[in-house]
Design a protein around this motif. Structure first.
Motif, short mmCIF file in Angstrom:
data_model
loop_
_atom_site.label_atom_id
_atom_site.label_comp_id
_atom_site.label_asym_id
_atom_site.label_seq_id
_atom_site.Cartn_x
_atom_site.Cartn_y
_atom_site.Cartn_z
N LEU A 217 0.82 -1.21 0.00
CA LEU A 217 0.00 0.00 0.00
C LEU A 217 0.86 1.26 0.00
O LEU A 217 0.52 2.25 -0.67
N THR A 218 1.96 1.24 0.72
CA THR A 218 2.86 2.39 0.74
C THR A 218 3.46 2.64 -0.63
O THR A 218 3.50 3.78 -1.10
N GLY B 113 2.70 5.88 -3.01
CA GLY B 113 3.80 6.70 -3.53
C GLY B 113 3.76 6.80 -5.04
O GLY B 113 3.98 7.88 -5.60
N ALA B 114 3.46 5.71 -5.71
CA ALA B 114 3.35 5.73 -7.18
C ALA B 114 2.19 6.60 -7.63
O ALA B 114 2.31 7.34 -8.61
N ALA B 115 1.08 6.53 -6.92
CA ALA B 115 -0.08 7.37 -7.27
C ALA B 115 0.24 8.85 -7.05
O ALA B 115 -0.11 9.70 -7.88
N LYS C 52 1.65 14.48 -13.61
CA LYS C 52 0.57 14.93 -14.50
C LYS C 52 0.29 16.42 -14.32
O LYS C 52 0.10 17.15 -15.29
N SER C 53 0.30 16.89 -13.06
CA SER C 53 0.03 18.31 -12.82
C SER C 53 1.19 19.17 -13.33
O SER C 53 0.96 20.28 -13.83
#
Length: 77
Positions: A52-53, A57-59, A66-67
């Protein structure tokens, strides 16, 4: 199929999961004196937390990247 062959097949199919669980079991085994069944449960919990970590982090990186691209496109336009 015997037990050893089924374990070998599962490990070859789920390489990253088996590495994470193995590392977590080694960490848990060196820290506490628990029964093997409890060590396996704790190792799975550590592996899930690690997964999950890494996914979080990837998300976050994907969102940040993207921003930044949108800002660069707006500045160059």
């Amino acid at each position: 199929m015997d037990t050893v062959e089924s374990i070998r097949s599962w490990v070859s199919t789920h390489k990253l999961t088996s590495i994470a669980i193995g590392a977590s079991m080694a960490y848990t085994g060196s820290r506490t004196a628990l029964k093997p069944s409890l060590r396996l449960i704790h190792a799975r919990m550590h592996a899930q937390a690690f997964t999950l970590t890494v996914l979080s982090g990837a998300a976050a990186y994907h969102y940040y990247d993207k921003s930044c691209r949108k800002q660069e496109e707006a500045a160059s336009a």
